[in-house]
Design a protein around this motif. Structure first.
Motif, mmCIF file in Angstrom:
data_model
loop_
_atom_site.group_PDB
_atom_site.id
_atom_site.type_symbol
_atom_site.label_atom_id
_atom_site.label_comp_id
_atom_site.label_asym_id
_atom_site.label_seq_id
_atom_site.Cartn_x
_atom_site.Cartn_y
_atom_site.Cartn_z
ATOM 1 N N ILE A 22 0.866 -1.298 -0.214
ATOM 2 C CA ILE A 22 0.083 0.153 0.013
ATOM 3 C C ILE A 22 0.800 1.230 -0.032
ATOM 4 N N ARG A 64 -4.028 4.501 4.246
ATOM 5 C CA ARG A 64 -4.587 3.264 4.143
ATOM 6 C C ARG A 64 -3.913 2.082 4.735
ATOM 7 N N SER A 86 -5.669 1.916 8.121
ATOM 8 C CA SER A 86 -6.873 1.402 8.055
ATOM 9 C C SER A 86 -6.886 0.119 7.667
ATOM 10 N N TRP A 87 -5.609 -0.565 6.939
ATOM 11 C CA TRP A 87 -5.419 -1.859 6.506
ATOM 12 C C TRP A 87 -5.260 -2.690 8.051
#
Length: 348
Positions: free
Chosen positions: A227, A232, A235-236
């Motif tokens: 990523i 992100r 969030s992952w």
């Protein structure tokens, strides 16, 4: 690996069904799917499971299996009670025939020529219920997000390895193998029809039933699918921790206070150092020593990771480790604020 391998039977050759859930395509999809399809044989049936006819993965899959008598594409339909990946996997199993062993793999996996044999080998030991591989990131010249994702993935690998050694459980959904009779005995079909993740739910079922999982070091595959955006990555990792909270709530609750403390130490260290320069005699009173000790521990941890796999640009890795380690700790702490899992635009 050297300790476990003598327990396995090198001539173990069961019939295998390799189920590959797919959704969408990338530029690398034809190459990675061909690598998996190269395993198709009379002893190994491969099923590519997609959501719908309209999914580009369906068109690609059918073009790749048309000359493969031991491979097929199955359309699972839209999931209504579980995550789409789980729904695809269950449909793939239903179309896989009567093979002795079920193997599940990510569509973007890049396995070596001996990957399938190595992954299945531990199942020659009756005491082993499931086996698993993992990813090892190769970040190359990526930016902060890529390196943050790589840092976090390396740490996850150490945790999965520890989980397998200590509690005999720790499965990664991108590469898992289980005997069909154990899959049926444990009721995995019904389990996956009501959960959001295949690996964590299967791990919880193994703990509940006294099953045993083995992580296979030779099935740890290199991956540059990382990523790019730091947000992100948070969030992952938050989603991974939410799976832990859903399936192992006691472990999650036990880990939350120390992880929150580590996050505070990470965030406080730069301020403690500045204050320590201004007033050195107050450095210990401002918890500077505790924060510094934690940072040195992280450096030692990062140095030891080299024993598990190649760490590109190790100097940069060690220099940025304490910064990027904020991401998994922040992601973990944020799970205390919500019980909703957001994955691929769907809320669970």
């Amino acid at each position: 690996d050297r300790w476990l391998r003598p327990r396995f039977q090198p001539d173990f050759q069961p019939s295998i069904a390799l189920v590959v859930p797919c959704k969408g395509t990338t530029d690398e999809s034809p190459e990675t799917l061909r690598a998996l399809l190269a395993n198709a044989s009379p002893r190994c049936r491969i099923v590519i499971a997609v959501e719908s006819e309209a999914d580009p993965a369906c068109t690609l899959g059918r073009s790749l299996v048309q000359d493969q008598p031991h491979a097929a594409v199955v359309v699972a339909g839209l999931a209504t009670t579980c995550a789409q990946m789980n729904h695809n996997l269950v449909a793939g199993v239903a179309a896989s025939g009567d093979s002795e062993v079920l193997v599940f793999a990510d569509a973007d996996l890049r396995p070596g020529p001996a990957w399938l044999k190595e992954l299945v080998l531990p199942l020659s030991d009756p005491s082993v219920t499931a086996s698993t591989g993992f990813r090892w990131p190769t970040p190359g010249q990526g930016g902060p997000g890529v390196h943050a994702h790589a840092h976090t993935t390396m740490q996850l690998y150490t945790l999965f390895t520890f989980a397998c050694l200590v509690s005999s459980v720790g499965l990664w959904g991108g590469a898992m193998a289980i005997r069909r009779r154990d899959y049926e005995r444990l009721g995995i079909d019904e389990l996956w029809r009501r959960t959001t993740t295949p690996d964590m739910s299967l791990s919880a079922q193994l703990v509940k039933t006294g099953g045993r999982a083995v992580l296979v070091p030779t099935c740890v595959t290199p991956s540059d699918d990382l990523i790019a955006q730091p947000g992100r990555v948070v969030s992952w990792f938050k989603r991974q921790c939410q799976y832990l909270r859903a399936h192992f709530p006691g472990v999650w609750a036990l880990l939350l206070p120390p992880v929150a403390l580590l996050l505070l130490l990470q965030l406080w260290l730069p301020f403690a150092l500045v204050l320590g320069v201004v007033a050195p005699d107050r450095f210990a009173a401002w918890a500077g020593e505790a924060a510094l000790l934690y940072w040195l521990g992280e450096l030692l941890n990062g140095a030891l990771l080299g024993l598990l796999g190649d760490v590109p640009r190790r100097g940069r890795y060690l220099a940025t480790l304490s910064v990027f380690r904020v991401i998994p700790h922040l992601g973990f702490v944020l799970t205390s604020l919500t019980r909703t899992i957001l994955w691929a635009g769907v809320r669970y």
